[in-house]
Each structure stands twice: as structure tokens, then as C-alpha cells.
Design a protein around this motif. Structure first.
Motif, PDB file in Angstrom:
ATOM      1  N   THR A  94      -2.187  -8.682 -18.701  1.00 38.50           N
ATOM      2  CA  THR A  94      -3.392  -8.425 -18.294  1.00 38.50           C
ATOM      3  C   THR A  94      -3.409  -6.892 -17.622  1.00 38.50           C
ATOM      4  N   VAL A  95      -4.540  -6.436 -17.722  1.00 40.31           N
ATOM      5  CA  VAL A  95      -4.876  -4.992 -17.456  1.00 40.31           C
ATOM      6  C   VAL A  95      -4.416  -4.602 -15.821  1.00 40.31           C
ATOM      7  N   PRO A  96      -3.829  -3.547 -15.330  1.00 36.83           N
ATOM      8  CA  PRO A  96      -3.503  -3.430 -13.925  1.00 36.83           C
ATOM      9  C   PRO A  96      -5.118  -3.503 -13.198  1.00 36.83           C
ATOM     10  N   PRO A  97      -5.250  -4.138 -12.019  1.00 34.22           N
ATOM     11  CA  PRO A  97      -6.343  -4.044 -11.209  1.00 34.22           C
ATOM     12  C   PRO A  97      -7.073  -2.648 -10.846  1.00 34.22           C
ATOM     13  N   GLN A  98      -5.973  -1.707 -10.787  1.00 32.74           N
ATOM     14  CA  GLN A  98      -6.676  -0.425 -10.541  1.00 32.74           C
ATOM     15  C   GLN A  98      -7.203   0.342 -11.650  1.00 32.74           C
ATOM     16  N   PHE A  99      -7.052  -0.217 -12.774  1.00 34.92           N
ATOM     17  CA  PHE A  99      -7.513   0.621 -13.897  1.00 34.92           C
ATOM     18  C   PHE A  99      -8.922   0.248 -14.304  1.00 34.92           C
ATOM     19  N   ASP A 100      -9.760   1.220 -14.660  1.00 34.35           N
ATOM     20  CA  ASP A 100     -11.243   0.826 -14.807  1.00 34.35           C
ATOM     21  C   ASP A 100     -11.479   0.768 -16.541  1.00 34.35           C
ATOM     22  N   VAL A 101     -11.765  -0.436 -16.685  1.00 34.26           N
ATOM     23  CA  VAL A 101     -12.064  -0.727 -18.112  1.00 34.26           C
ATOM     24  C   VAL A 101     -13.509  -0.613 -18.539  1.00 34.26           C
ATOM     25  N   SER A 102     -14.509  -0.214 -17.853  1.00 37.98           N
ATOM     26  CA  SER A 102     -15.697  -0.295 -17.913  1.00 37.98           C
ATOM     27  C   SER A 102     -16.006   0.816 -19.056  1.00 37.98           C
ATOM     28  N   GLU A 103     -15.165   1.816 -19.168  1.00 33.68           N
ATOM     29  CA  GLU A 103     -15.582   2.780 -20.364  1.00 33.68           C
ATOM     30  C   GLU A 103     -15.053   2.307 -21.662  1.00 33.68           C
ATOM     31  N   GLY A 104     -14.694   1.232 -21.612  1.00 34.09           N
ATOM     32  CA  GLY A 104     -14.099   0.553 -23.007  1.00 34.09           C
ATOM     33  C   GLY A 104     -12.747   1.266 -23.568  1.00 34.09           C
ATOM     34  N   LEU A 105     -12.137   1.504 -22.604  1.00 39.44           N
ATOM     35  CA  LEU A 105     -10.719   2.307 -23.167  1.00 39.44           C
ATOM     36  C   LEU A 105      -9.552   1.313 -23.220  1.00 39.44           C
ATOM     37  N   ALA A 106      -9.799   0.172 -22.582  1.00 39.05           N
ATOM     38  CA  ALA A 106      -8.324  -0.965 -22.545  1.00 39.05           C
ATOM     39  C   ALA A 106      -9.014  -2.076 -22.624  1.00 39.05           C
ATOM     40  N   PHE A 107      -7.847  -3.216 -22.914  1.00 35.16           N
ATOM     41  CA  PHE A 107      -8.261  -4.410 -22.770  1.00 35.16           C
ATOM     42  C   PHE A 107      -8.205  -5.005 -21.383  1.00 35.16           C
ATOM     43  N   ASN A 108      -8.997  -6.102 -21.367  1.00 30.76           N
ATOM     44  CA  ASN A 108      -8.601  -6.816 -20.010  1.00 30.76           C
ATOM     45  C   ASN A 108      -7.445  -7.772 -19.976  1.00 30.76           C
ATOM     46  N   GLU A 109      -7.329  -8.401 -21.300  1.00 30.46           N
ATOM     47  CA  GLU A 109      -5.969  -9.550 -21.221  1.00 30.46           C
ATOM     48  C   GLU A 109      -6.031  -9.508 -22.909  1.00 30.46           C
ATOM     49  N   ILE A 110      -4.673  -9.804 -22.883  1.00 34.98           N
ATOM     50  CA  ILE A 110      -4.106 -10.344 -24.390  1.00 34.98           C
ATOM     51  C   ILE A 110      -3.096 -11.153 -24.361  1.00 34.98           C
TER      52      ILE A 110
END
Length: 255
Positions: A94-110
Motif C-alpha cells: 500500500t502507498v505510504p499515507p503521506q504520499f500524494d497520489v492525486s497527481e496519478g504518479l503512484a498506485f494506491n494498492e497492489i
């Protein structure tokens, strides 16, 4: 004048001693470099990862090989948890909670979910059974848009793949059902709706199988016609013989 000099000297000495004391109490700076070996350790579902997740960049990939399984693939950098869900083993990032994924750079979960096969069961039949246990689409398909389902080649195996969007959650979802001699490996991904699909392709096309690993005895199976193809409308077609299509072209993930 002597008194003024003395007082000034004492003040400077006191300030120096105070700063020295503060530095001695501060925690040391830790420089961490993630391991990219194929034997990546995991923790249990209640534990934390091998290090603070803030030290990882989810846009970077790490090589991952779950213990006791012959599959190897790339996961985003960071801790991977080993869990038991509904009697099946899974490995979840899961993506670290402090990382902003709103810019479409990373996954939320795999997630990589292990589904055992029955001896003598063809790859196509085992994939269909795995799809019943872990559906590629949510129960309420009215919430789904831009779905695409069809066959492809992953790690040299005929696999079933799906992708769809959920506008209500502003997310995009991916799935790959990959057969091997003893297991079906279900690879699931969730990301912000603006994620470039080539990032998922890079993970899927990183899948490799180590034939020297614990793959068990060979099985006698009926001819595998492969999973169903994909119609131009995005709906599944009836099963038919499938020629292995070209592999998906993934692009490396840059920082």
C-alpha cells in the motif's frame, strides 16, 4: 571593562554548551537504501514493514519474490505485507499515507493473491475458477466504466487481464490472472484515475517464473485453449483457440 568582558565570555560559553547538549540529544540521521534483491522479506499482517515507509519512493520499483513460490515480479518500493485472507495467502503493498497520489504518479494498492490449482486442471479452467473466487469486476457493475477484458501473455503463460474505472471513486483498477503448474497468481492493482496504464504494464511484464523453484511435479492437463478474447465492445467473447498475442509494452518508472 574587565567585568563586561567576563560576563560576555560566560554568555558565549553558556550558549555553546547549550547547543552542544541539543545536538547530542537529537536522533542521528539515517541513510537507507532499499534492497532490490529477488528475495524480499515481508512482515505479517499485524506488523510493520522493514523500515519507515517515508524512506521509499512509490514511483520506483523493487524486485520481489515471495518465499516458497517460483514467481518473480516488480512491486513499488516499500514494505510488502504477507497476509492470510479467506484461507488464501496474499502479499499486499500500500502507498505510504503521506504520499500524494492525486497527481496519478503512484498506485494506491497492489496485491498478489495465491490460488491453488487442482491437479490435472487446465490453465483456462483454473483461471475461470479463480475469477469466481476473486471477481475481476465489482458486484455492482453499473458503477464501472471503460472496462476492457481479454487475453494476453504474461511470463510466457496465457493469462486473463482486465481493467476498468470507477468514476464515483475516481480510481482505475487492474487485474491479471496468471496460471502456473500449481497456482493461479491473481495480481490486482488500484490507482488514481489519472495513472498512466503503462505503469501497470511495466509491473505485469516484469513477471518471471523460476523453474528451479518449488513448482511441484508436472501435471497432466487437457489442452488449454486460453482465456476468452475481447470483443470490440469490451465484452467477453465465447472461448476459442487463442494465438499468443505480442506482450504488452511497459515503460520503466522514473522517479
Amino acid at each position: 571593562m574587565a567585568l563586561v568582558v567576563l560576563i560576555g565570555g560566560l554568555a558565549i560559553a553558556g550558549s555553546y554548551a547549550w547547543n552542544l547538549a541539543k545536538q547530542s540529544q537529537a536522533p542521528p540521521t539515517v541513510h537507507f537504501q532499499a534492497s532490490f534483491g529477488v528475495e524480499h522479506s515481508t512482515s505479517n499482517s499485524s506488523g510493520s514493514g522493514p523500515a519507515d515507509s517515508a524512506m521509499f519512493d512509490p514511483n520506483q520499483l523493487q524486485a520481489f519474490r515471495p518465499k516458497n513460490y517460483p514467481i518473480e515480479l516488480s512491486f513499488p518500493a516499500g514494505p510488502i505485507k504477507q497476509e492470510q485472507v479467506d484461507g488464501r495467502e496474499q502479499f499486499r503493498w500500500t502507498v505510504p499515507p503521506q504520499f500524494d497520489v492525486s497527481e496519478g504518479l503512484a498506485f494506491n494498492e497492489i496485491k498478489l493473491i495465491i490460488v491453488p490449482k487442482v491437479e490435472g486442471e487446465s490453465g483456462y479452467a483454473a483461471i475461470e475458477k479463480a475469477k469466481q473466487l476473486i471477481p475481476p469486476l465489482p458486484p455492482d457493475e453499473s458503477q464501472v466504466q471503460n472496462r476492457r477484458m481479454g487475453s494476453g501473455v504474461v511470463g510466457g503463460r496465457n493469462a486473463f487481464m482486465a481493467t476498468y474505472q470507477m468514476p464515483s471513486r475516481q480510481t482505475v483498477h487492474f487485474a491479471a490472472y496468471i496460471p502456473d503448474r500449481r497456482y493461479i497468481y491473481v495480481l490486482l492493482g488500484e490507482a488514481d484515475g489519472s495513472l498512466q496504464h503503462s505503469r501497470w504494464d511495466a509491473i505485469v511484464q516484469s513477471v518471471r517464473f523460476n523453474e528451479s523453484g518449488p513448482i511441484g511435479p508436472p501435471m497432466t492437463a487437457a489442452p488449454d485453449t486460453g482465456p476468452p478474447g475481447m470483443a470490440s465492445s469490451g465484452r467477453e467473447e465465447p472461448p476459442k483457440p487463442v494465438e499468443p498475442p505480442p506482450s504488452l509494452k511497459g515503460t520503466a518508472i522514473a522517479p
